[in-house]
Design a protein around this motif. Structure first.
Motif, PDB file in Angstrom:
ATOM      1  N   ILE A   1       0.839  -1.206   0.000  1.00 15.49           N
ATOM      2  CA  ILE A   1       0.000   0.000   0.000  1.00 15.49           C
ATOM      3  C   ILE A   1       0.873   1.254   0.000  1.00 15.49           C
ATOM      4  CG2 ILE A   1      -1.779   1.283   1.250  1.00 15.49           C
ATOM      5  CD1 ILE A   1      -2.814  -1.398   2.308  1.00 15.49           C
ATOM      6  N   ALA A   2       1.938   1.234   0.806  1.00 16.71           N
ATOM      7  CA  ALA A   2       2.860   2.381   0.835  1.00 16.71           C
ATOM      8  C   ALA A   2       3.547   2.543  -0.515  1.00 16.71           C
ATOM      9  CB  ALA A   2       3.889   2.198   1.944  1.00 16.71           C
ATOM     10  N   GLN A   3       3.945   1.432  -1.119  1.00 18.10           N
ATOM     11  CA  GLN A   3       4.581   1.498  -2.440  1.00 18.10           C
ATOM     12  C   GLN A   3       3.642   2.115  -3.472  1.00 18.10           C
ATOM     13  OE1 GLN A   3       7.106  -1.801  -3.948  1.00 18.10           O
ATOM     14  NE2 GLN A   3       6.557  -2.851  -2.054  1.00 18.10           N
ATOM     15  N   GLU A   4       2.395   1.693  -3.418  1.00 17.18           N
ATOM     16  CA  GLU A   4       1.418   2.215  -4.381  1.00 17.18           C
ATOM     17  C   GLU A   4       1.209   3.718  -4.199  1.00 17.18           C
ATOM     18  OE1 GLU A   4      -3.317   1.669  -5.490  1.00 17.18           O
ATOM     19  OE2 GLU A   4      -2.315   0.136  -4.298  1.00 17.18           O
ATOM     20  N   ALA A   5       1.067   4.153  -2.950  1.00 19.22           N
ATOM     21  CA  ALA A   5       0.858   5.579  -2.662  1.00 19.22           C
ATOM     22  C   ALA A   5       2.068   6.399  -3.100  1.00 19.22           C
ATOM     23  CB  ALA A   5       0.586   5.778  -1.180  1.00 19.22           C
ATOM     24  N   LEU A   6       3.262   5.882  -2.863  1.00 13.10           N
ATOM     25  CA  LEU A   6       4.489   6.585  -3.250  1.00 13.10           C
ATOM     26  C   LEU A   6       4.634   6.649  -4.771  1.00 13.10           C
ATOM     27  CD1 LEU A   6       6.808   5.061  -0.530  1.00 13.10           C
ATOM     28  CD2 LEU A   6       6.447   7.521  -0.862  1.00 13.10           C
ATOM     29  N   THR A   7       4.261   5.575  -5.445  1.00 16.00           N
ATOM     30  CA  THR A   7       4.336   5.549  -6.909  1.00 16.00           C
ATOM     31  C   THR A   7       3.417   6.598  -7.517  1.00 16.00           C
ATOM     32  OG1 THR A   7       4.873   3.186  -6.899  1.00 16.00           O
ATOM     33  CG2 THR A   7       4.046   4.105  -8.958  1.00 16.00           C
ATOM     34  N   VAL A   8       2.190   6.677  -7.000  1.00 18.72           N
ATOM     35  CA  VAL A   8       1.225   7.676  -7.491  1.00 18.72           C
ATOM     36  C   VAL A   8       1.758   9.082  -7.253  1.00 18.72           C
ATOM     37  CG1 VAL A   8      -1.080   8.655  -7.133  1.00 18.72           C
ATOM     38  CG2 VAL A   8      -0.777   6.174  -7.227  1.00 18.72           C
ATOM     39  N   TYR A   9       2.308   9.307  -6.043  1.00 17.93           N
ATOM     40  CA  TYR A   9       2.833  10.631  -5.704  1.00 17.93           C
ATOM     41  C   TYR A   9       3.984  11.023  -6.634  1.00 17.93           C
ATOM     42  CZ  TYR A   9       5.798  13.998  -3.253  1.00 17.93           C
ATOM     43  OH  TYR A   9       6.605  15.076  -2.949  1.00 17.93           O
ATOM     44  N   ILE A  10       4.936  10.118  -6.842  1.00 14.24           N
ATOM     45  CA  ILE A  10       6.118  10.436  -7.648  1.00 14.24           C
ATOM     46  C   ILE A  10       5.757  10.609  -9.122  1.00 14.24           C
ATOM     47  CG2 ILE A  10       8.318   9.501  -8.481  1.00 14.24           C
ATOM     48  CD1 ILE A  10       8.592   8.208  -5.662  1.00 14.24           C
ATOM     49  N   GLU A  11       4.903   9.742  -9.636  1.00 14.72           N
ATOM     50  CA  GLU A  11       4.597   9.768 -11.067  1.00 14.72           C
ATOM     51  C   GLU A  11       3.580  10.841 -11.452  1.00 14.72           C
ATOM     52  OE1 GLU A  11       3.417   5.858 -12.237  1.00 14.72           O
ATOM     53  OE2 GLU A  11       5.444   5.006 -12.029  1.00 14.72           O
ATOM     54  N   GLU A  12       2.699  11.202 -10.509  1.00 16.92           N
ATOM     55  CA  GLU A  12       1.604  12.095 -10.887  1.00 16.92           C
ATOM     56  C   GLU A  12       1.573  13.439 -10.149  1.00 16.92           C
ATOM     57  OE1 GLU A  12      -2.093  10.023 -10.490  1.00 16.92           O
ATOM     58  OE2 GLU A  12      -1.363   8.218 -11.524  1.00 16.92           O
ATOM     59  N   ALA A  13       2.214  13.518  -8.984  1.00 21.60           N
ATOM     60  CA  ALA A  13       2.029  14.719  -8.162  1.00 21.60           C
ATOM     61  C   ALA A  13       3.306  15.504  -7.888  1.00 21.60           C
ATOM     62  CB  ALA A  13       1.372  14.330  -6.840  1.00 21.60           C
ATOM     63  N   ARG A  14       4.410  14.806  -7.635  1.00 27.22           N
ATOM     64  CA  ARG A  14       5.608  15.505  -7.168  1.00 27.22           C
ATOM     65  C   ARG A  14       6.090  16.555  -8.154  1.00 27.22           C
ATOM     66  NH1 ARG A  14      11.114  15.165  -7.509  1.00 27.22           N
ATOM     67  NH2 ARG A  14      12.248  15.863  -5.634  1.00 27.22           N
ATOM     68  N   ASN A  15       6.119  16.230  -9.456  1.00 27.75           N
ATOM     69  CA  ASN A  15       6.587  17.194 -10.459  1.00 27.75           C
ATOM     70  C   ASN A  15       5.740  18.458 -10.482  1.00 27.75           C
ATOM     71  OD1 ASN A  15       8.757  15.677 -11.225  1.00 27.75           O
ATOM     72  ND2 ASN A  15       7.713  14.695 -12.961  1.00 27.75           N
ATOM     73  N   GLN A  16       4.458  18.309 -10.210  1.00 30.57           N
ATOM     74  CA  GLN A  16       3.574  19.476 -10.175  1.00 30.57           C
ATOM     75  C   GLN A  16       3.888  20.384  -8.989  1.00 30.57           C
ATOM     76  OE1 GLN A  16      -0.689  18.751 -10.985  1.00 30.57           O
ATOM     77  NE2 GLN A  16      -0.140  16.604 -11.367  1.00 30.57           N
ATOM     78  N   LEU A  17       4.353  19.782  -7.895  1.00 28.22           N
ATOM     79  CA  LEU A  17       4.705  20.572  -6.712  1.00 28.22           C
ATOM     80  C   LEU A  17       6.104  21.167  -6.836  1.00 28.22           C
ATOM     81  CD1 LEU A  17       3.330  18.207  -3.900  1.00 28.22           C
ATOM     82  CD2 LEU A  17       2.321  20.346  -4.674  1.00 28.22           C
ATOM     83  N   VAL A  18       7.030  20.376  -7.355  1.00 27.18           N
ATOM     84  CA  VAL A  18       8.412  20.842  -7.483  1.00 27.18           C
ATOM     85  C   VAL A  18       8.521  21.969  -8.497  1.00 27.18           C
ATOM     86  CG1 VAL A  18      10.742  20.175  -8.213  1.00 27.18           C
ATOM     87  CG2 VAL A  18       9.418  18.653  -6.743  1.00 27.18           C
ATOM     88  N   LYS A  19       7.790  21.835  -9.603  1.00 22.11           N
ATOM     89  CA  LYS A  19       7.808  22.822 -10.698  1.00 22.11           C
ATOM     90  C   LYS A  19       9.246  23.015 -11.186  1.00 22.11           C
ATOM     91  CE  LYS A  19       3.706  24.909  -8.711  1.00 22.11           C
ATOM     92  NZ  LYS A  19       3.158  26.012  -7.925  1.00 22.11           N
ATOM     93  N   LYS A  20       9.761  24.226 -11.097  1.00 23.72           N
ATOM     94  CA  LYS A  20      11.113  24.499 -11.595  1.00 23.72           C
ATOM     95  C   LYS A  20      12.155  24.499 -10.474  1.00 23.72           C
ATOM     96  CE  LYS A  20       9.514  27.260 -15.523  1.00 23.72           C
ATOM     97  NZ  LYS A  20       9.559  28.586 -16.190  1.00 23.72           N
ATOM     98  N   THR A  21      11.710  24.162  -9.268  1.00 21.20           N
ATOM     99  CA  THR A  21      12.646  24.137  -8.137  1.00 21.20           C
ATOM    100  C   THR A  21      13.614  22.971  -8.281  1.00 21.20           C
ATOM    101  OG1 THR A  21      10.863  24.995  -6.735  1.00 21.20           O
ATOM    102  CG2 THR A  21      12.816  24.156  -5.623  1.00 21.20           C
ATOM    103  N   ASN A  22      14.879  23.233  -8.032  1.00 22.72           N
ATOM    104  CA  ASN A  22      15.906  22.184  -8.144  1.00 22.72           C
ATOM    105  C   ASN A  22      16.123  21.556  -6.773  1.00 22.72           C
ATOM    106  OD1 ASN A  22      17.924  20.536  -9.076  1.00 22.72           O
ATOM    107  ND2 ASN A  22      19.523  22.096  -8.919  1.00 22.72           N
TER     108      ASN A  22
END
Length: 295
Positions: free
Chosen positions: A182-203
């Motif tokens: 369950i943790a793996q699934e939640a992390l996969t969704v976050y990394i593939e679908e959400a994190r880039n939207q939050l990080v944007k252009k931040t390095n």
């Protein structure tokens, strides 16, 4: 006795090189000790102090409701004071030598029950922040990470294909903790679908970031957890450490061995982990009392 105390404080500062806060703590303890000896036992010189008088002072501390940790620390201060008197040949004996340190009393950590955990984790990843929140809390409950360890994770610390997370704990000691499905699934969704939207252009390599794309802080996670607990109707004063306690307790309740739990928590000494056996034993007694016909 004021002169001996003054010399003792000088010894702590100059010879021992202790920090100001430590010196002040010793000074407070010894001043309280000397005041009791003078006022309650009419002691006028250090050579009148014996084991019985020290014990009377310790009993008085206990009668005043001092915590075990306070009594233990005060006794350590008294021991060091008398060792100094012996070292400087002010006395030729140490009356504190065979006084036992009181056993530390453990307050059992509070934990969530299974129903509360289910409610807390029933977060729908409907937007990037919700997806991040679900991944964070699933990861923390699923691994028992400390909050400082959680917010310090980098994206490269996750090994989703292998099902592990790499963590640097206290003293920069590395450990690998398995991830549940369950943790793996939640992390996969976050990394593939959400994190880039939050990080944007931040390095940043930080695994978890705030809405501005910067690494999440301990305080930030604390606020998020409090808000979600309130929304889910959890009445307990939920803290990040309570999730860690819940992780360990639920593992032991379901048959995990203590040594494995110690390793996953990153405890150096197994005696630290043994606190959780008190919780599970207490629960077993409750179950026995509720369900056994002869209880």
């Amino acid at each position: 006795m004021e002169l001996e105390v003054k010399d003792f404080i000088h010894y702590l500062k100059i010879e021992r090189g202790l920090a100001d806060n430590s010196v002040m703590a010793y000074k407070r303890d010894i001043n309280k000790y000397i005041h009791f000896l003078q006022k309650q036992l009419s002691v006028t010189a250090v050579n009148q102090i014996d084991r019985d008088k020290i014990l009377k002072f310790m009993y008085d501390l206990n009668d005043q409701g001092a915590k075990t940790a306070t009594v233990s620390r005060t006794l350590s201060s008294i021991r060091l004071f008398h060792q100094f008197l012996l070292k400087d040949r002010i006395l030729d004996y140490d009356p504190s030598l065979h006084i036992e340190t009181p056993k530390k009393s453990y307050q059992l950590p509070k934990v969530l029950n299974s129903e509360e955990v289910d409610r807390l984790l029933s977060i729908q990843p409907s937007d990037p922040l919700a997806s991040r929140n679900k991944a964070m809390i699933e990861l923390m409950y699923g691994t028992g990470l400390r909050v400082s360890e959680l917010v310090q994770l980098n994206i490269h610390d996750l090994h989703l294909l292998m099902g592990f997370v790499r963590c640097l704990g206290k003293g920069n000691k590395e450990r690998m903790i398995p991830l549940g499905d369950i943790a793996q699934e939640a992390l996969t969704v976050y990394i593939e679908e959400a994190r880039n939207q939050l990080v944007k252009k931040t390095n940043t390599d930080a695994l978890f970031v705030n809405q501005h794309g910067r690494p999440l802080t301990r305080q930030g996670f604390w606020k998020i957890l409090k808000k979600i607990a309130h929304e889910k109707g959890i009445k307990k004063n939920l803290t990040p450490h309570m999730l860690r306690h819940s992780f360990a307790t639920h593992l032991l309740e379901n048959g995990a061995d203590l040594r494995s739990v110690q390793e996953m928590l990153g405890h150096v000494d197994i005696s630290t982990t043994q606190i959780y056996t008190h919780i599970t034993n207490k629960r077993l007694k409750t179950i026995y009392k509720d369900y056994h016909p002869r209880a």
